[in-house]
Design a protein around this motif. Structure first.
Motif, short mmCIF file in Angstrom:
data_model
loop_
_atom_site.label_atom_id
_atom_site.label_comp_id
_atom_site.label_asym_id
_atom_site.label_seq_id
_atom_site.Cartn_x
_atom_site.Cartn_y
_atom_site.Cartn_z
N LEU A 156 4.45 -43.43 -18.05
CA LEU A 156 5.34 -44.31 -17.61
C LEU A 156 6.77 -44.05 -17.65
CD1 LEU A 156 5.37 -47.12 -15.79
CD2 LEU A 156 5.37 -48.19 -17.85
N LYS A 157 7.06 -43.99 -18.88
CA LYS A 157 8.57 -43.61 -19.34
C LYS A 157 8.99 -42.18 -18.42
CE LYS A 157 7.89 -45.30 -24.02
NZ LYS A 157 8.06 -44.75 -25.57
N SER A 158 8.20 -41.21 -18.14
CA SER A 158 8.56 -40.17 -17.66
C SER A 158 8.64 -40.44 -16.05
CB SER A 158 7.34 -39.14 -17.73
OG SER A 158 7.61 -38.03 -16.93
N ILE A 159 8.03 -41.08 -15.40
CA ILE A 159 8.13 -41.48 -14.25
C ILE A 159 9.47 -42.33 -14.00
CG2 ILE A 159 7.35 -42.74 -12.20
CD1 ILE A 159 4.53 -42.34 -13.13
N GLN A 160 9.82 -43.20 -14.84
CA GLN A 160 10.96 -43.84 -14.98
C GLN A 160 12.35 -43.06 -15.08
OE1 GLN A 160 11.77 -47.62 -16.31
NE2 GLN A 160 9.95 -48.38 -16.82
N LYS A 161 11.93 -42.04 -15.79
CA LYS A 161 13.03 -41.01 -16.08
C LYS A 161 13.28 -40.32 -14.74
CE LYS A 161 14.74 -37.20 -18.88
NZ LYS A 161 14.18 -36.19 -20.15
N ASP A 162 12.18 -39.81 -14.12
CA ASP A 162 12.38 -39.15 -12.91
C ASP A 162 12.87 -39.90 -11.67
OD1 ASP A 162 10.96 -36.97 -13.96
OD2 ASP A 162 8.93 -37.57 -13.17
N ILE A 163 12.63 -41.15 -11.61
CA ILE A 163 13.27 -42.17 -10.80
C ILE A 163 14.72 -42.15 -10.97
CG2 ILE A 163 13.48 -44.59 -10.08
CD1 ILE A 163 10.37 -44.86 -10.36
N GLY A 164 15.17 -42.18 -12.15
CA GLY A 164 16.60 -42.08 -12.46
C GLY A 164 16.95 -43.22 -13.60
N PHE A 165 15.92 -43.93 -13.88
CA PHE A 165 16.28 -44.92 -14.72
C PHE A 165 16.33 -44.41 -16.38
CE2 PHE A 165 13.72 -47.82 -12.02
CZ PHE A 165 14.91 -48.81 -11.68
N ASN A 166 17.41 -45.02 -16.99
CA ASN A 166 17.53 -44.90 -18.46
C ASN A 166 16.92 -45.93 -19.21
OD1 ASN A 166 19.74 -42.36 -18.40
ND2 ASN A 166 20.65 -43.88 -17.10
N LEU A 167 15.84 -45.48 -19.58
CA LEU A 167 15.19 -46.62 -20.52
C LEU A 167 15.56 -47.05 -21.69
CD1 LEU A 167 12.41 -48.61 -20.26
CD2 LEU A 167 11.22 -46.37 -21.18
N LEU A 168 15.88 -48.39 -21.90
CA LEU A 168 16.54 -48.74 -23.34
C LEU A 168 15.30 -49.31 -23.99
CD1 LEU A 168 19.90 -50.26 -22.13
CD2 LEU A 168 19.61 -48.10 -22.85
N LEU A 169 14.95 -48.62 -25.25
CA LEU A 169 13.88 -49.23 -26.08
C LEU A 169 14.41 -49.83 -27.32
CD1 LEU A 169 11.44 -46.18 -25.41
CD2 LEU A 169 11.50 -48.62 -24.38
N ASN A 170 14.91 -50.80 -27.37
CA ASN A 170 15.54 -51.54 -28.44
C ASN A 170 16.98 -50.69 -28.85
OD1 ASN A 170 13.62 -53.41 -29.08
ND2 ASN A 170 12.44 -52.42 -30.21
N GLU A 171 17.40 -50.34 -27.91
CA GLU A 171 18.82 -49.73 -28.00
C GLU A 171 19.69 -50.26 -27.25
OE1 GLU A 171 18.10 -45.57 -27.15
OE2 GLU A 171 16.13 -46.22 -26.08
N SER A 172 20.89 -49.35 -27.27
CA SER A 172 22.15 -50.01 -26.41
C SER A 172 22.80 -48.83 -26.08
CB SER A 172 23.14 -50.73 -27.32
OG SER A 172 23.60 -49.77 -28.49
N LYS A 173 23.91 -49.01 -25.09
CA LYS A 173 24.60 -48.11 -24.36
C LYS A 173 25.74 -48.60 -23.85
CE LYS A 173 25.40 -44.56 -21.56
NZ LYS A 173 25.53 -43.18 -21.94
N TYR A 174 26.95 -48.02 -24.05
CA TYR A 174 28.48 -48.61 -23.71
C TYR A 174 28.63 -47.84 -22.15
CZ TYR A 174 29.86 -50.07 -28.03
OH TYR A 174 29.86 -50.97 -29.23
N LEU A 175 29.10 -48.91 -21.47
CA LEU A 175 29.46 -48.67 -19.99
C LEU A 175 30.82 -48.57 -20.18
CD1 LEU A 175 27.38 -51.21 -17.90
CD2 LEU A 175 26.84 -48.72 -18.42
N GLU A 176 31.63 -47.46 -19.73
CA GLU A 176 33.16 -47.28 -19.71
C GLU A 176 33.73 -47.33 -18.59
OE1 GLU A 176 34.08 -44.07 -22.61
OE2 GLU A 176 32.43 -44.62 -23.96
N LYS A 177 34.99 -47.97 -18.71
CA LYS A 177 35.85 -47.85 -17.47
C LYS A 177 37.17 -47.82 -18.07
CE LYS A 177 36.38 -50.08 -12.94
NZ LYS A 177 35.76 -51.08 -12.15
#
Length: 411
Positions: free
Chosen positions: A255-276
Motif C-alpha cells: 500500500l505504501k509503495s502504491i501511494q508513492k507511485d501515485i505521488g503521495f508523500n506518506l507521513l507516518l508520525n512525522e512532519s514536513k515543512y512547506l516553504e515559500k
C-alpha cells in the motif's frame, strides 16, 4: 442462526404491516403479487450473500448492493409501518370502545375511509426515502461537491497569505464500480489549482490490491507543492483474516509503495515543512488515532518532534476524535487539523450554510465541515468514496478547498 430468525420475524412483521397500506391504495392483484415478489427477491438475495458472512473474508460489490437494496426496501416500509401504526393508535381504541358499548351491533370497518386516506399519505411519504435511496445508489455516490472555505490567522506567515490546499479523504477504492466517474473527480480536483493536495486516510477498504486499478487515475493528481497523505484505520489491513503476520505486513508495504507511485508523500508520525519565499509552515501527519475501539497508532508528540512550538501548523489526522481528545488540549497550537473517517454516515439532510443533520452526530461531536475551538480549526471531510452502503443520500462526496488568509476576519 438465532439472529437470522429474529431478523426474518422483524422483517415479516414490518412487511405485513406495510402491505396493509399498499393494499388499501393498490387494488390490482398482480401488482400486489409483485410487491411480495420484490420483497422475497431482495431478502433472499441479502440472506444469500450474508448468511455465514465474515467481514474478514472481504466485502464485494455484490455484498454492497445486497445491503443497499435491503435498505432501499426496508426504510420506506418502516415509514409505512409508522404511518399505519400512528393511525391505529386512534382507530383500535375506538374499535374496542364500540365493541363494549354496542356489542354485536357494532359492524363494519372502523374509520375505513380515514384508513385509506392515511394509507395514501403514508405511501406518499414512503416514496421520498425510496426515491432518495435509489438515487443515492445510482447517482449520489459520484455526486462530487467542491466545498470552499477561507480561514484567517493572524500568525500566518505573510508568504502564505492566499495559500490554497485541497483536502480529500476516505477514497475507499475497493468500493468503486465506475472508473470514469473517478477520473472525472480527479479532473475536478486538479481544476482547483491548489498549492498542495492533502489526503487524510482510508485509501482502500481492506487490501492494497484494491488500489491497483486506480493507480493510473490518481497519479494524475497535480499540485505545485506536492501531494501528502496519512493512513486511516482501513489502510492497515486489520479487518482481514490474513494467513500470517508477514502477509499483513507485506500488504501494508505494498500500500505504501502504491501511494508513492501515485505521488503521495506518506507521513507516518512525522512532519514536513512547506516553504515559500523564505517562510515556512509545518505539515504534520499522524498515523490513525481513533476512539471507541479504533486503532491508536498515531503519536502526536513523535510526529511534531522536529518542528517548533511557534511554527504555523497544519495537522493531518484521519479520525476527528483525535482532535477532541488530544489535539485541542496539546501544548502545541495546531492551527488547522484535517480529518475524515465519518463519511457523514453517507446519509443525512444538508442545506449548505443553514442546516445539516445526520445520525452520525450521535457518535461524533465533529462529523462534517469546519469547527473551531480555542482558536484552532478542524475540517472533517465527508469523504471521497463510500463504504458498505453503495451510495450517498443527502451527504455527498466532498472535495475541500481551503484558502489561508493572514489577519482577522473582516465583516
Amino acid at each position: 442462526m438465532l439472529r437470522w430468525v429474529i431478523f426474518l420475524i422483524v422483517f415479516v412483521v414490518v412487511d405485513v404491516y406495510a402491505f396493509q397500506a399498499f393494499r388499501n391504495v393498490v387494488k390490482n392483484n398482480w401488482i400486489q403479487i409483485l410487491y411480495w415478489a420484490i420483497s422475497v427477491l431482495v431478502i433472499g438475495n441479502f440472506i444469500f450473500h450474508y448468511y455465514g458472512f465474515n467481514r474478514s473474508d472481504g466485502f464485494s460489490h455484490a455484498h454492497a448492493y445486497a445491503f443497499g437494496f435491503l435498505i432501499a426496501l426496508l426504510v420506506p416500509k418502516m415509514v409505512l409501518l409508522l404511518g399505519m401504526f400512528a393511525e391505529d393508535i386512534f382507530r383500535v381504541p375506538q374499535a374496542i370502545f364500540r365493541y363494549f358499548t354496542e356489542g354485536s351491533a357494532a359492524k363494519g370497518n372502523y374509520f375505513a375511509s380515514r384508513r385509506q386516506f392515511i394509507s395514501k399519505i403514508a405511501l406518499g411519504l414512503a416514496a421520498i426515502p425510496l426515491a432518495s435511496i435509489i438515487y443515492g445508489i445510482y447517482k449520489g455516490k459520484y455526486n462530487y461537491k467542491v466545498l470552499k472555505y477561507t480561514l484567517h490567522f493572524e500568525d500566518l506567515p505573510a508568504a502564505f497569505d492566499g495559500y490554497k490546499l485541497t483536502q480529500i479523504s476516505d477514497i475507499h477504492s475497493g468500493s468503486f464500480d465506475n472508473i470514469e466517474k473517478v477520473k472525472y473527480a480527479v479532473d475536478l480536483i486538479n481544476q482547483q489549482e491548489s498549492d498542495v493536495i492533502l489526503f487524510t486516510g482510508d485509501i482502500v477498504n481492506n487490501k492494497a490490491d484494491e488500489l491497483v486499478p486506480y493507480k493510473n487515475v490518481f497519479n494524475k493528481l497535480k499540485a505545485k507543492d506536492g501531494l501528502y497523505s496519512v493512513l486511516g484505520n482501513h489502510d492497515y489491513g486489520d479487518y482481514v483474516n490474513w494467513e500470517s503476520k508477514e502477509a499483513k505486513l507485506q500488504n501494508l508495504e505494498h500500500l505504501k509503495s502504491i501511494q508513492k507511485d501515485i505521488g503521495f508523500n506518506l507521513l507516518l508520525n512525522e512532519s514536513k515543512y512547506l516553504e515559500k519565499d523564505g517562510e515556512k509552515i509545518a505539515l504534520v501527519g499522524v498515523e490513525n488515532w481513533g476512539a471507541g475501539g479504533f486503532k491508536k497508532a498515531g503519536n502526536l508528540k513523535l510526529a511534531a518532534s522536529k518542528i517548533k512550538k511557534d511554527d504555523f501548523k497544519i495537522l493531518m489526522s484521519h479520525d476527528p476524535s483525535h482532535w477532541d481528545q488530544q489535539v485541542v488540549s496539546d501544548d502545541y497550537h495546531y492551527h488547522l487539523t484535517l480529518s475524515g473517517h465519518t463519511h457523514g454516515m453517507q446519509f443525512g439532510i444538508e442545506i449548505p450554510g443553514w442546516f445539516k443533520w445526520s445520525p452520525v452526530k450521535w457518535r461524533y461531536k465533529h462529523w462534517a465541515g469546519i469547527y473551531e475551538e480555542l482558536g484552532q480549526y478542524i475540517n472533517v471531510n465527508r469523504g471521497f468514496g463510500y463504504l458498505a452502503f453503495p451510495g450517498r443520500v443527502g451527504i455527498w462526496p466532498e472535495i475541500t478547498v481551503i484558502e489561508l488568509k493572514k489577519g482577522k476576519v473582516t465583516v
